[in-house]
Design a protein around this motif. Sequence first.
Motif: not given
Lengths: 204, 517
Positions: B403-409
């Motif tokens: 649930x962290x926006x913009x976190x991809x990996x």
Amino acid sequence: MSAMRVDAKVVMLGKESVGKTSLVERYVHHRFLVGPYQNTIGAAFVAKPIQVGEKVITLGIWDTAGSERYEAMSRIYYRGARAAIVCYDLTDGSSFQRARFWVKELQNCEEHCKIYLCGSKSDLISQDRSLRQIDYHDAQDFADEIGAQHFETSSKTGTNVDELFQKVAEDYNSNAFQEMKPEETSVDLSQKKDSYFYSCCHNN
Amino acid sequence: MEGDSQRASASWENGTLAPGEHLRSDRADSPLPGLVEGTEPGAGQKSAMFVHAQSFEDLTAEAEEEVRREAEINKSGDGEEELKVLVGEKEQHSSDMTSESRTKEEDVTSEAWRSHRKHVFVLSDAGKPIYTRYGTEEALSSTMGVMMALVSVVEAEKNIIRSIQADGCKVVFLTKSPLVLVGVSRTCQSDKELLRELHYIYYQIVSLLTLTQLNNIFKNKQNYDLRRLLAGSEYLTDNLLTRLERDPGLLLSAVTCLPLASSTRDTVSSSLQAAKSKNLVFSILLAGDRLVTLLRKKDQFLHHIDLHLVFNLVGSSSSFREGEGWTPICLPKFNTAGFFHAHISYLEPASELCLILVSTDREDFFNMSDCKKRFMERLSKRSAYPALKEALKSPTYSVEQVGIPELRHFLYKSKSSGLYTSPEFPDVYKSDCEQERLMGLYQDLHSSLHHPTRPLRYVYRCGDTENLLAWVTSGFELYLCFSPLGTKALAVAAVTKLLKWIRKEEDRLFILSPLTY
Ligand SMILES: Nc1nc2c(ncn2[C@@H]2O[C@H](COP(=O)(O)OP(=O)(O)OP(=O)(O)O)[C@@H](O)[C@H]2O)c(=O)[nH]1
Ligand SMILES: [Mg+2]
């Protein structure tokens, strides 16, 4: 699985890629795997029950790796074996030399082990006779000389594979009255007091 | 969010990594856990799972020793001439570079051969070829001769050749008598990273033969052709090289676990614990490349490098699929002198679950087979077994769950347990090529954090395709990958949030209570 009681230890020996694993695959799982050749690492054990007359005999088959790397380790696989299937590739002359090596080794170390000489990949010969590098009669003469049975098999088509293992089981059965102690299923560890590690030296 | 970021960044920027007052020993409540080794999310409760060493430095420490006596040849006359033979000049990525199949038949004078991104060669002290990643050893014997000549010339002056830089290309040497390993790379990896990879290859070879045997062979016959003994094992080395490019575990010196409810894992572990035997040292249960559980004899530790070698052996070969395998294996980080004997079998024919029982006694096959039987009997009576099989269906998790926006990996390693966790690659990084690119970026960050003389504590990097943040404390190592829309403030805020999430999930993602027998 290993839970089974094993009556007779059978060991597969021979140069790498002669087709030992394929033979076991064909016999145990009735199949031939195509695709890139995967050499065996160390050895693989599989127990297989087989019907002989009224009786069921369980063969404990050790499929060893042909690579020289494991040569120093090979004793633990053939020790106490009642039968050895020594394989060579009908299309590879050098593999017959290697088969001779194993025969000598068995004669020296395991006199009670019956030897079965097995020329593999016979389907390739049927397709193209010129591929044959080991004459049938030469191999038969060698087999007679050492008192071995001789088979030519194909794991691809299944030719002679069941016959080979059936013969192994029957011979075991008819010799069983000699009552050799079957292969011990456990090792008395208290007797072993040598070093913690076994170090393998190629040269000894 | 602003507040969050300031609090988090403040402690980095003034360089103090001492735990703040808010960090209490109570694991569950600490808002920013893990600044201290042993309290970070994923840290084992009782003891470390693996050998307790500064894993990465551990690998290259010896090489660092040599730096002091190093001789860097920079484009010196002879060297360059020969190098051109070796590496070609064009920066051109061949399309088959990711193909896993062994390109043995490849013509070594061809452009395609030259343009591989990374070559690895192994030769003996006497200059005899032992292994090449591409092409055949025979075809390369003169090239390898040149390499050996380079090593010898420098050695004659009581120096050690470490690396050569040429246009767009780097040659790194690792001399580990009686072997010499050479890496030729067009990647932007540092010498240290390349050296680390060469070490892995070295250990791979030792694991097949033991160092004692290797030394004996070359003592008796300097000119010995080692390929005879290694025949049929080349694919292990090939696969290890592929893993080095793709598997974050090898980069982080850590392994990852199958996400599993802790109650299930505990039952599996205790079933395995009950199946012990006198000479049994390690019991390892794998699901593919993921650890389900690992038991060890008290006071014996398994080094992560050795564990990766075991992973590679099992993962590379289908030969353990049927029946039960029994093979000698040297675990070089444990002891380079001798063999262990590993009983390797799958729990069920088509299952991904593979059990590896490591014994000190080569006569122990039937004992190990019996251990497996007892383990299976115990396990199959319990509900943990179906639960474990169910868990195999979702061996990873998606980054959205965090649930962290913009976190991809991300990659998160708990240092004290030697375990890491990471979500599956999102769609943007699904292709092999993109995955390797991302791994390359992580590798870069890793190099910066572990720089031999100027290590950084944290790094933030903006790129066209992604933004990256890396942070190392005494407790953990963390690498985050954001979409290019992410900002630094966002990234910094994400750290706290992620750590909290991992803390919340830690008993599923890690092995918190490793057992011994
Ligand atoms: N045409 C044909 N090919 C075969 C036959 N048996 C084996 N092969 C092929 O020969 C290669 C080697 O077979 P394996 O059974 O793996 O050989 P192996 O003796 O177990 O080799 P190691 O484990 O390395 O000792 C494989 O590519 C097989 O497909 C056969 O009967 N006919
Ligand atoms: Mg085989």
